[in-house]
Write an enzyme that holds these catalytic residues in place. Structure first.
Site, mmCIF file in Angstrom:
data_model
loop_
_atom_site.group_PDB
_atom_site.id
_atom_site.type_symbol
_atom_site.label_atom_id
_atom_site.label_comp_id
_atom_site.label_asym_id
_atom_site.label_seq_id
_atom_site.Cartn_x
_atom_site.Cartn_y
_atom_site.Cartn_z
ATOM 1 N N ARG A 51 0.792 -1.225 0.000
ATOM 2 C CA ARG A 51 0.000 0.000 0.000
ATOM 3 C C ARG A 51 0.825 1.276 0.000
ATOM 4 N NH1 ARG A 51 -2.964 -3.525 1.718
ATOM 5 N NH2 ARG A 51 -1.091 -4.101 2.823
ATOM 6 N N THR A 52 1.743 1.357 0.952
ATOM 7 C CA THR A 52 2.383 2.655 1.152
ATOM 8 C C THR A 52 3.162 3.062 -0.095
ATOM 9 O OG1 THR A 52 2.484 2.175 3.495
ATOM 10 C CG2 THR A 52 3.851 3.978 2.719
ATOM 11 N N LYS A 80 25.430 -3.441 -1.291
ATOM 12 C CA LYS A 80 26.896 -3.366 -1.476
ATOM 13 C C LYS A 80 27.541 -2.603 -0.326
ATOM 14 C CE LYS A 80 26.364 -2.825 -6.476
ATOM 15 N NZ LYS A 80 26.591 -1.836 -7.555
ATOM 16 N N HIS A 129 5.003 6.146 11.703
ATOM 17 C CA HIS A 129 4.493 5.989 10.336
ATOM 18 C C HIS A 129 3.533 7.160 10.087
ATOM 19 C CE1 HIS A 129 3.182 4.366 6.643
ATOM 20 N NE2 HIS A 129 2.938 3.114 6.981
HETATM 21 C C1 NCD Z 1 1.637 -0.847 8.323
HETATM 22 C C2 NCD Z 1 3.127 -0.674 8.485
HETATM 23 O O1 NCD Z 1 3.885 -0.870 7.543
HETATM 24 O O2 NCD Z 1 3.511 -0.296 9.582
HETATM 25 N N1 NCD Z 1 1.271 -1.032 6.989
HETATM 26 C C3 NCD Z 1 0.995 0.082 6.235
HETATM 27 O O3 NCD Z 1 1.864 0.844 5.905
HETATM 28 N N2 NCD Z 1 -0.281 0.333 5.925
HETATM 29 C C4 NCD Z 1 1.046 -1.849 9.232
HETATM 30 C C5 NCD Z 1 1.602 -3.229 9.234
HETATM 31 O O4 NCD Z 1 2.531 -3.566 8.491
HETATM 32 O O5 NCD Z 1 1.083 -4.021 10.020
#
Ligand code: NCD
Length: 306
Positions: A51-52, A80, A129
Protein backbone atom coordinates in the site's frame (compact mmCIF):
# COMPACT_ATOMS: atom_id res chain seq x y z
CA UNK A 1 12.74 22.87 3.22
CA UNK A 2 10.20 20.81 5.13
CA UNK A 3 10.25 17.05 5.76
CA UNK A 4 7.66 14.78 7.38
CA UNK A 5 9.43 12.46 9.81
CA UNK A 6 7.08 12.48 12.78
CA UNK A 7 3.33 13.14 12.92
CA UNK A 8 4.01 16.18 15.11
CA UNK A 9 6.22 17.88 12.49
CA UNK A 10 3.08 19.65 11.29
CA UNK A 11 1.14 21.86 13.71
CA UNK A 12 -2.55 21.07 14.26
CA UNK A 13 -3.40 23.98 11.92
CA UNK A 14 -1.05 22.65 9.22
CA UNK A 15 -2.45 19.15 9.67
CA UNK A 16 -6.03 20.38 9.38
CA UNK A 17 -5.14 22.41 6.28
CA UNK A 18 -3.61 19.29 4.75
CA UNK A 19 -6.76 17.27 5.52
CA UNK A 20 -8.89 20.05 3.97
CA UNK A 21 -6.73 19.88 0.86
CA UNK A 22 -7.11 16.08 0.74
CA UNK A 23 -10.91 16.43 0.98
CA UNK A 24 -10.88 18.97 -1.85
CA UNK A 25 -8.80 16.57 -3.95
CA UNK A 26 -11.40 13.87 -3.29
CA UNK A 27 -14.16 16.19 -4.56
CA UNK A 28 -12.33 17.70 -7.54
CA UNK A 29 -9.53 15.36 -8.67
CA UNK A 30 -9.42 16.97 -12.13
CA UNK A 31 -8.27 20.30 -10.69
CA UNK A 32 -5.16 18.60 -9.36
CA UNK A 33 -4.29 16.38 -12.31
CA UNK A 34 -1.39 18.50 -13.61
CA UNK A 35 -0.01 20.33 -10.58
CA UNK A 36 3.05 18.04 -10.49
CA UNK A 37 3.69 17.79 -14.24
CA UNK A 38 7.42 17.20 -14.67
CA UNK A 39 7.99 16.27 -11.01
CA UNK A 40 9.32 12.95 -9.72
CA UNK A 41 8.98 11.07 -6.46
CA UNK A 42 11.63 8.55 -5.40
CA UNK A 43 10.28 5.69 -3.29
CA UNK A 44 13.18 4.08 -1.39
CA UNK A 45 11.76 1.02 0.36
CA UNK A 46 14.25 -1.02 2.39
CA UNK A 47 11.34 -3.02 3.86
CA UNK A 48 8.32 -4.77 2.30
CA UNK A 49 5.24 -2.74 1.41
CA UNK A 50 2.26 -2.90 -0.92
CA UNK A 51 0.00 0.00 0.00
CA UNK A 52 2.38 2.65 1.15
CA UNK A 53 4.76 2.50 -1.79
CA UNK A 54 2.10 2.06 -4.45
CA UNK A 55 -0.08 4.78 -2.95
CA UNK A 56 2.81 7.27 -2.97
CA UNK A 57 3.47 6.40 -6.60
CA UNK A 58 -0.25 6.56 -7.50
CA UNK A 59 -0.53 9.88 -5.64
CA UNK A 60 2.31 11.42 -7.67
CA UNK A 61 0.92 10.02 -10.92
CA UNK A 62 -2.55 11.40 -10.11
CA UNK A 63 -0.87 14.81 -9.87
CA UNK A 64 0.75 14.42 -13.29
CA UNK A 65 4.20 13.41 -11.98
CA UNK A 66 6.30 10.27 -12.24
CA UNK A 67 7.79 7.78 -9.80
CA UNK A 68 11.07 5.89 -9.55
CA UNK A 69 12.73 3.85 -6.84
CA UNK A 70 13.31 0.43 -5.37
CA UNK A 71 11.09 -1.88 -3.36
CA UNK A 72 13.72 -4.12 -1.85
CA UNK A 73 17.04 -3.21 -0.23
CA UNK A 74 18.57 -6.29 -1.88
CA UNK A 75 18.08 -4.62 -5.28
CA UNK A 76 19.73 -1.38 -4.19
CA UNK A 77 23.33 -0.43 -3.46
CA UNK A 78 22.54 -0.86 0.24
CA UNK A 79 23.38 -4.51 -0.46
CA UNK A 80 26.90 -3.37 -1.48
CA UNK A 81 27.25 -1.42 1.76
CA UNK A 82 26.16 2.07 0.66
CA UNK A 83 25.00 4.27 3.53
CA UNK A 84 21.62 6.03 3.67
CA UNK A 85 23.57 9.34 3.62
CA UNK A 86 25.18 8.58 0.29
CA UNK A 87 22.04 7.08 -1.24
CA UNK A 88 20.02 10.20 -0.50
CA UNK A 89 22.75 12.51 -1.80
CA UNK A 90 22.52 10.61 -5.06
CA UNK A 91 18.72 10.42 -5.16
CA UNK A 92 18.55 14.19 -4.56
CA UNK A 93 19.96 14.52 -8.11
CA UNK A 94 17.19 12.39 -9.63
CA UNK A 95 13.95 13.30 -7.88
CA UNK A 96 12.07 16.25 -6.35
CA UNK A 97 10.78 14.47 -3.25
CA UNK A 98 11.45 11.13 -1.54
CA UNK A 99 9.43 8.65 0.51
CA UNK A 100 11.62 6.28 2.53
CA UNK A 101 10.78 3.15 4.51
CA UNK A 102 13.54 1.55 6.56
CA UNK A 103 13.80 -1.17 9.23
CA UNK A 104 16.01 1.09 11.38
CA UNK A 105 14.35 3.66 13.59
CA UNK A 106 15.55 7.13 12.62
CA UNK A 107 16.90 6.25 9.14
CA UNK A 108 14.60 8.78 7.35
CA UNK A 109 15.77 11.41 9.86
CA UNK A 110 19.40 10.67 9.00
CA UNK A 111 18.49 10.94 5.31
CA UNK A 112 16.89 14.34 5.92
CA UNK A 113 20.19 15.69 7.24
CA UNK A 114 21.93 14.99 3.94
CA UNK A 115 19.08 15.54 1.50
CA UNK A 116 18.43 18.39 -0.92
CA UNK A 117 14.81 17.26 -1.38
CA UNK A 118 11.92 16.78 1.13
CA UNK A 119 11.99 13.40 2.90
CA UNK A 120 8.82 11.62 3.95
CA UNK A 121 9.10 8.90 6.58
CA UNK A 122 7.09 6.00 5.13
CA UNK A 123 7.69 3.87 8.25
CA UNK A 124 10.89 3.48 10.30
CA UNK A 125 11.16 0.19 12.20
CA UNK A 126 8.77 -0.02 15.14
CA UNK A 127 8.90 3.76 15.58
CA UNK A 128 6.63 6.01 13.49
CA UNK A 129 4.49 5.99 10.34
CA UNK A 130 3.22 9.56 9.96
CA UNK A 131 1.56 9.24 6.55
CA UNK A 132 -0.54 6.30 7.71
CA UNK A 133 -1.59 8.58 10.55
CA UNK A 134 -2.64 11.31 8.11
CA UNK A 135 -4.70 8.69 6.26
CA UNK A 136 -6.25 7.54 9.56
CA UNK A 137 -7.10 11.12 10.57
CA UNK A 138 -8.68 11.84 7.20
CA UNK A 139 -10.71 8.62 7.38
CA UNK A 140 -12.00 9.36 10.88
CA UNK A 141 -12.77 12.99 10.04
CA UNK A 142 -14.52 12.10 6.76
CA UNK A 143 -16.59 9.20 8.08
CA UNK A 144 -17.26 10.39 11.59
CA UNK A 145 -17.36 14.12 10.90
CA UNK A 146 -14.96 15.15 13.68
CA UNK A 147 -11.55 14.64 15.22
CA UNK A 148 -12.51 15.26 18.82
CA UNK A 149 -14.84 13.85 21.47
CA UNK A 150 -14.55 10.13 20.86
CA UNK A 151 -13.25 6.93 22.38
CA UNK A 152 -10.74 4.95 20.32
CA UNK A 153 -9.60 1.41 21.02
CA UNK A 154 -6.23 0.23 19.73
CA UNK A 155 -6.10 -3.55 19.59
CA UNK A 156 -3.30 -6.03 18.88
CA UNK A 157 0.43 -5.38 18.73
CA UNK A 158 0.74 -2.03 20.48
CA UNK A 159 4.40 -2.63 21.25
CA UNK A 160 5.83 -2.86 17.75
CA UNK A 161 2.98 -1.27 15.78
CA UNK A 162 4.38 2.02 14.47
CA UNK A 163 0.98 3.06 13.08
CA UNK A 164 -0.37 2.88 16.64
CA UNK A 165 2.44 5.01 18.08
CA UNK A 166 2.00 7.68 15.42
CA UNK A 167 -1.80 7.85 15.64
CA UNK A 168 -1.77 8.09 19.46
CA UNK A 169 0.77 10.89 19.16
CA UNK A 170 -1.36 12.79 16.68
CA UNK A 171 -4.66 12.33 18.53
CA UNK A 172 -3.34 13.77 21.80
CA UNK A 173 -3.59 17.16 20.11
CA UNK A 174 -7.38 16.98 19.65
CA UNK A 175 -9.79 17.44 22.54
CA UNK A 176 -11.55 14.89 24.66
CA UNK A 177 -10.18 11.70 23.12
CA UNK A 178 -10.25 8.62 25.34
CA UNK A 179 -7.79 5.82 24.59
CA UNK A 180 -8.46 2.16 25.35
CA UNK A 181 -5.32 0.10 24.74
CA UNK A 182 -6.24 -3.55 24.19
CA UNK A 183 -3.35 -6.01 24.05
CA UNK A 184 -1.80 -9.03 25.72
CA UNK A 185 0.57 -7.92 28.53
CA UNK A 186 3.57 -8.80 26.31
CA UNK A 187 2.47 -6.40 23.54
CA UNK A 188 1.57 -3.27 25.51
CA UNK A 189 2.61 0.16 24.21
CA UNK A 190 6.29 1.07 24.84
CA UNK A 191 7.02 2.90 28.09
CA UNK A 192 7.62 6.22 26.35
CA UNK A 193 4.09 6.15 24.91
CA UNK A 194 2.51 5.42 28.29
CA UNK A 195 4.73 7.62 30.46
CA UNK A 196 5.29 10.50 28.11
CA UNK A 197 2.90 10.75 25.14
CA UNK A 198 -0.21 9.67 27.09
CA UNK A 199 0.59 11.55 30.31
CA UNK A 200 -2.35 13.73 31.29
CA UNK A 201 -4.75 12.00 28.87
CA UNK A 202 -7.53 9.58 29.67
CA UNK A 203 -6.39 6.06 28.85
CA UNK A 204 -6.74 2.50 30.12
CA UNK A 205 -4.78 -0.66 29.32
CA UNK A 206 -6.96 -3.78 29.12
CA UNK A 207 -6.77 -7.30 27.72
CA UNK A 208 -10.42 -7.96 26.77
CA UNK A 209 -11.65 -6.79 23.38
CA UNK A 210 -15.20 -7.96 24.19
CA UNK A 211 -15.41 -5.73 27.26
CA UNK A 212 -14.07 -2.72 25.38
CA UNK A 213 -16.29 -3.11 22.30
CA UNK A 214 -19.46 -1.32 23.54
CA UNK A 215 -17.47 1.79 24.54
CA UNK A 216 -15.71 2.38 21.23
CA UNK A 217 -16.42 4.97 18.54
CA UNK A 218 -13.35 3.84 16.61
CA UNK A 219 -11.64 0.44 16.76
CA UNK A 220 -8.11 0.40 15.34
CA UNK A 221 -7.11 -3.25 14.76
CA UNK A 222 -3.49 -4.17 14.07
CA UNK A 223 -1.45 -7.13 12.92
CA UNK A 224 1.06 -8.80 15.25
CA UNK A 225 4.34 -7.55 13.74
CA UNK A 226 6.12 -10.83 13.06
CA UNK A 227 9.25 -9.21 11.60
CA UNK A 228 10.00 -7.37 14.86
CA UNK A 229 9.95 -10.45 17.11
CA UNK A 230 13.21 -11.89 18.35
CA UNK A 231 11.85 -15.40 18.37
CA UNK A 232 9.34 -17.20 16.20
CA UNK A 233 7.79 -19.21 19.05
CA UNK A 234 6.84 -16.04 20.84
CA UNK A 235 5.23 -14.75 17.61
CA UNK A 236 3.23 -17.96 17.19
CA UNK A 237 2.02 -17.71 20.78
CA UNK A 238 0.87 -14.11 20.23
CA UNK A 239 -0.35 -14.06 16.65
CA UNK A 240 -4.00 -14.95 17.19
CA UNK A 241 -4.49 -13.02 20.43
CA UNK A 242 -7.46 -11.16 18.96
CA UNK A 243 -9.74 -12.06 16.09
CA UNK A 244 -12.53 -9.62 15.30
CA UNK A 245 -15.58 -11.51 14.02
CA UNK A 246 -19.31 -10.96 13.59
CA UNK A 247 -19.99 -12.06 17.14
CA UNK A 248 -17.71 -9.36 18.57
CA UNK A 249 -19.06 -6.78 16.10
CA UNK A 250 -22.52 -7.41 17.60
CA UNK A 251 -21.20 -5.88 20.84
CA UNK A 252 -20.22 -2.58 19.17
CA UNK A 253 -22.19 0.62 18.64
CA UNK A 254 -24.12 1.05 15.39
CA UNK A 255 -21.67 3.64 14.11
CA UNK A 256 -18.33 2.34 15.38
CA UNK A 257 -15.65 2.71 12.70
CA UNK A 258 -13.41 -0.31 12.29
CA UNK A 259 -10.00 0.69 10.93
CA UNK A 260 -6.86 -1.33 10.16
CA UNK A 261 -3.71 -0.03 8.44
CA UNK A 262 -3.46 -3.39 6.61
CA UNK A 263 -2.10 -5.88 5.73
CA UNK A 264 -4.34 -8.06 7.88
CA UNK A 265 -3.37 -11.60 8.66
CA UNK A 266 -5.94 -13.27 10.91
CA UNK A 267 -7.10 -10.48 13.17
CA UNK A 268 -10.23 -9.52 11.22
CA UNK A 269 -12.38 -12.37 9.94
CA UNK A 270 -13.47 -11.86 6.29
CA UNK A 271 -17.12 -12.01 7.45
CA UNK A 272 -16.62 -8.53 8.94
CA UNK A 273 -15.80 -7.01 5.53
CA UNK A 274 -19.45 -6.63 4.55
CA UNK A 275 -20.39 -4.90 7.80
CA UNK A 276 -21.04 -1.21 7.00
CA UNK A 277 -18.84 -0.27 9.97
CA UNK A 278 -15.79 -1.95 8.41
CA UNK A 279 -13.86 1.00 6.97
CA UNK A 280 -10.39 -0.39 6.32
CA UNK A 281 -10.67 -0.47 2.55
CA UNK A 282 -12.03 3.09 2.49
CA UNK A 283 -8.94 4.01 4.53
CA UNK A 284 -6.79 2.84 1.60
CA UNK A 285 -8.54 5.29 -0.74
CA UNK A 286 -8.26 8.19 1.72
CA UNK A 287 -4.53 7.46 1.99
CA UNK A 288 -4.06 8.31 -1.70
CA UNK A 289 -5.82 11.69 -1.32
CA UNK A 290 -3.82 12.55 1.78
CA UNK A 291 -0.51 11.61 0.14
CA UNK A 292 -1.44 13.79 -2.86
CA UNK A 293 -2.08 16.65 -0.43
CA UNK A 294 1.22 15.97 1.33
CA UNK A 295 3.27 15.92 -1.87
CA UNK A 296 1.72 19.25 -2.95
CA UNK A 297 2.35 20.77 0.47
CA UNK A 298 6.00 19.70 0.75
CA UNK A 299 6.72 20.82 -2.82
CA UNK A 300 5.07 24.17 -2.10
CA UNK A 301 2.55 23.61 -4.89
CA UNK A 302 -0.62 23.49 -2.79
CA UNK A 303 -3.26 25.92 -4.07
CA UNK A 304 -5.14 28.21 -1.67
CA UNK A 305 -8.55 26.76 -0.79
CA UNK A 306 -11.51 29.16 -0.74
C1 NCD B 1 1.64 -0.85 8.32
C2 NCD B 1 3.13 -0.67 8.48
O1 NCD B 1 3.89 -0.87 7.54
O2 NCD B 1 3.51 -0.30 9.58
N1 NCD B 1 1.27 -1.03 6.99
C3 NCD B 1 0.99 0.08 6.23
O3 NCD B 1 1.86 0.84 5.91
N2 NCD B 1 -0.28 0.33 5.92
C4 NCD B 1 1.05 -1.85 9.23
C5 NCD B 1 1.60 -3.23 9.23
O4 NCD B 1 2.53 -3.57 8.49
O5 NCD B 1 1.08 -4.02 10.02
Amino acid sequence: MKHLLNPLDFTVEETNRLLDLASDIEKHPDRYAHLCDGKKIATLFYEPSTRTRLSFEAAMMNLGGKALGFSDAANSSASKGETVEDTIRVVSCYADICAMRHPKEGAPYVASLFSRIPIINAGDGGHQHPTQTLADLLTIRSLQGRLDNFTIGFCGDLKFGRTVHSLINALTRYSNIKFILISPPELKVPDYVRDDVLQGFEYEEVTSLEEAMPKLDVLYMTRVQRERFFNEEEYIRMKDSYILDAEKMALAKDNTLVLHPLPRVNEIAPEVDNDPRASYFKQVQYAVYVRMALILTLLDLAPELN
